[in-house]
Design a protein around this motif. Structure first.
Motif, PDB file in Angstrom:
ATOM      1  N   VAL A 361      32.878  17.654  32.743  1.00 29.45           N
ATOM      2  CA  VAL A 361      34.231  17.483  33.269  1.00 29.45           C
ATOM      3  C   VAL A 361      35.017  18.789  33.234  1.00 29.45           C
ATOM      4  CG1 VAL A 361      36.376  16.174  33.079  1.00 29.45           C
ATOM      5  CG2 VAL A 361      34.196  15.076  32.510  1.00 29.45           C
ATOM      6  N   PHE A 362      34.998  19.475  32.094  1.00 30.61           N
ATOM      7  CA  PHE A 362      35.799  20.689  31.942  1.00 30.61           C
ATOM      8  C   PHE A 362      34.976  21.841  31.366  1.00 30.61           C
ATOM      9  CE2 PHE A 362      38.983  17.221  31.289  1.00 30.61           C
ATOM     10  CZ  PHE A 362      39.777  17.482  32.401  1.00 30.61           C
ATOM     11  N   ALA A 363      35.418  23.043  31.713  1.00 30.20           N
ATOM     12  CA  ALA A 363      34.902  24.256  31.068  1.00 30.20           C
ATOM     13  C   ALA A 363      36.030  24.773  30.177  1.00 30.20           C
ATOM     14  CB  ALA A 363      34.508  25.297  32.117  1.00 30.20           C
ATOM     15  N   TYR A 364      35.840  24.673  28.852  1.00 27.43           N
ATOM     16  CA  TYR A 364      36.932  24.927  27.916  1.00 27.43           C
ATOM     17  C   TYR A 364      37.097  26.406  27.579  1.00 27.43           C
ATOM     18  CZ  TYR A 364      36.324  19.924  27.458  1.00 27.43           C
ATOM     19  OH  TYR A 364      36.202  18.589  27.735  1.00 27.43           O
ATOM     20  N   ASP A 365      36.165  27.228  28.020  1.00 24.67           N
ATOM     21  CA  ASP A 365      36.297  28.651  27.746  1.00 24.67           C
ATOM     22  C   ASP A 365      37.063  29.379  28.852  1.00 24.67           C
ATOM     23  OD1 ASP A 365      34.357  28.223  29.617  1.00 24.67           O
ATOM     24  OD2 ASP A 365      32.954  29.724  28.833  1.00 24.67           O
ATOM     25  N   LYS A 366      37.587  28.597  29.795  1.00 23.05           N
ATOM     26  CA  LYS A 366      38.376  29.160  30.885  1.00 23.05           C
ATOM     27  C   LYS A 366      39.692  28.396  31.006  1.00 23.05           C
ATOM     28  CE  LYS A 366      34.147  30.203  33.472  1.00 23.05           C
ATOM     29  NZ  LYS A 366      33.392  29.943  34.736  1.00 23.05           N
ATOM     30  N   PRO A 367      40.708  28.991  31.581  1.00 24.22           N
ATOM     31  CA  PRO A 367      41.959  28.247  31.815  1.00 24.22           C
ATOM     32  C   PRO A 367      41.707  27.053  32.753  1.00 24.22           C
ATOM     33  CG  PRO A 367      42.324  30.602  32.035  1.00 24.22           C
ATOM     34  CD  PRO A 367      40.838  30.415  31.954  1.00 24.22           C
ATOM     35  N   ILE A 368      42.275  25.911  32.404  1.00 24.70           N
ATOM     36  CA  ILE A 368      42.090  24.690  33.194  1.00 24.70           C
ATOM     37  C   ILE A 368      43.368  24.415  33.984  1.00 24.70           C
ATOM     38  CG2 ILE A 368      41.556  22.235  33.118  1.00 24.70           C
ATOM     39  CD1 ILE A 368      40.238  22.707  30.382  1.00 24.70           C
ATOM     40  N   PRO A 369      43.277  24.348  35.319  1.00 28.42           N
ATOM     41  CA  PRO A 369      44.475  24.042  36.107  1.00 28.42           C
ATOM     42  C   PRO A 369      44.989  22.639  35.795  1.00 28.42           C
ATOM     43  CG  PRO A 369      42.719  24.928  37.485  1.00 28.42           C
ATOM     44  CD  PRO A 369      42.100  24.599  36.160  1.00 28.42           C
ATOM     45  N   VAL A 370      46.305  22.453  35.839  1.00 31.95           N
ATOM     46  CA  VAL A 370      46.871  21.120  35.616  1.00 31.95           C
ATOM     47  C   VAL A 370      46.524  20.228  36.822  1.00 31.95           C
ATOM     48  CG1 VAL A 370      48.722  21.986  34.165  1.00 31.95           C
ATOM     49  CG2 VAL A 370      49.088  21.814  36.642  1.00 31.95           C
TER      50      VAL A 370
END
Length: 379
Positions: A361-370
């Motif tokens: 679902v997410f890549a946590y080592d990068k900024p996640i767009p809202v």
């Protein structure tokens, strides 16, 4: 008892005392009787002759019949054995064919499962999770409430553009356990504003109706990124909104602060819902771990917020995690942080301390767009 013995004189005397016997037959009669008896003895057949001949005849017949019967039975046995062998061969062939088909089917099924499993891993990771936000920008925004009209639930219909509004309301009620606000009015987006038109005779009856209509309009405007909200009747006059009086304009959601908590509807559906909150972004993020009224914490106690800091358009959040109960709990927590950050004006969130640093679902080592959309649902 001792047996008595006689001498010759005594025997002679006894014989003389026997009565005399006279045969009155003539010599001719005696001769004829003797000759007749002799002739009868010569013509009489032995009693064993007929049974012997009968037995011999039976044996002869059996000797003649048995080979024929044996050959016939042997032929039948051979035919039966051949049939059974043929059937066995056919069954074996059929079984082999069926086994091959089953093997091929199982192999194909395994391949399909492997493909499906790979797709699922790409989409949902180790187990299925319900996404309550979306990065997509297209959808049909709507606003509903819980059965008590206390909790506002913004949703996005991801399809059903051709479905009537009344039908969507019924689906929301029956399938998702959500109630639509009362009142008839229409929305018209215009550049950075939203115009809401009411019937000329409209009047909000009661504070509950008034509040639900206002929240519906505000969250619809928020979904449209409208910076201003104008309300009017069909004739262009002000709208009677109960305690608010005659109204021509409403405040937007951007002018208030909210955090996103977890809400479960009457049908068991889960949504992330906005809850009014007054405080800084640091306080708002930490408040996600608290149960508030009819909503529950969207972040578990096992997660500690070590640092929360706003950096221009990015929110930096460092956490210390103990454990996640499930991928669903993890995704829900991250989505609630992203939506809360968006409510405070941030465009992306940088997370630190989440392990592993990437999932489906997410890549946590990068900024996640809202997220762009909230609570995507299907008709």
């Amino acid at each position: 008892m001792k047996r008595k013995s006689y001498d010759d004189n005594q025997i002679q005397k006894l014989v003389e005392k026997l009565p005399s016997i006279e045969d009155k037959q003539s010599k001719e009669q005696l001769y004829q009787n003797i000759e007749k008896r002799m002739n009868d003895s010569r013509g009489e057949k032995p009693h064993w002759v007929v049974p012997a001949f009968a037995s011999i005849a039976v044996i002869v017949v059996m000797i003649m019949i048995i080979p024929s019967v044996w050959n016939s039975m042997n032929g039948q046995f051979q035919s039966l054995g051949g049939t059974e062998e043929l059937e066995s061969t056919q069954e074996g062939s059929s079984a082999d064919s069926e086994g091959e088909n089953q093997s091929a089917s199982l192999e194909d099924s395994a391949k399909d499962k492997a493909i499906t499993s790979e797709v699922e891993k790409q989409q949902i990771g180790e187990e299925a999770v319900d996404r309550m936000s979306s990065s997509k920008s297209d959808g049909r925004a709507a606003v509903y409430f819980d059965t008590q009209a206390q909790i506002v639930v913004p949703v996005t219909w991801m399809s059903g553009d051709n479905v009537a509004e009344a039908d969507l309301k019924e689906i929301a009620k029956e399938k998702y356990g959500l109630i639509a606000p009362t009142g008839e009015y229409s929305f018209s987006p215009e550049e950075d504003s939203l115009v809401v038109e009411f019937p000329n005779e409209f009047r909000a009856e009661g504070s509950a109706t008034e509040n639900s209509i206002v929240q519906d309009i505000q969250w619809r405007a928020y979904a449209e990124d409208a910076r201003e909200i104008f309300v009017r009747t069909q004739d262009g006059n002000a709208v009677n909104l109960g305690n608010r009086g005659q109204v021509t304009q409403l405040d937007t959601i951007q002018e208030a602060s909210y955090i996103y908590q977890l809400f479960t509807s009457a049908t068991g559906e889960r949504f992330l819902v906005p809850v009014p909150f007054e405080g800084s972004i640091q306080e708002a993020v930490r408040e996600l771990k608290e149960n508030l009224g009819g909503t529950s914490a969207s972040v578990p106690d096992s997660i500690s917020f070590i640092e929360v800091e706003g950096q221009s358009e990015r929110l930096y959040v460092r956490v210390e995690e103990d454990s996640w109960k499930s991928p669903q709990e993890k995704v829900t927590a991250i989505e609630s942080i992203l939506l809360t950050a968006k409510q405070y004006g941030f465009e992306e969130v940088q997370l630190e301390g989440i392990t592993p640093t990437e999932d489906s679902v997410f890549a946590y080592d990068k900024p996640i767009p809202v997220p762009e959309l909230i609570n995507p649902i299907q008709p």
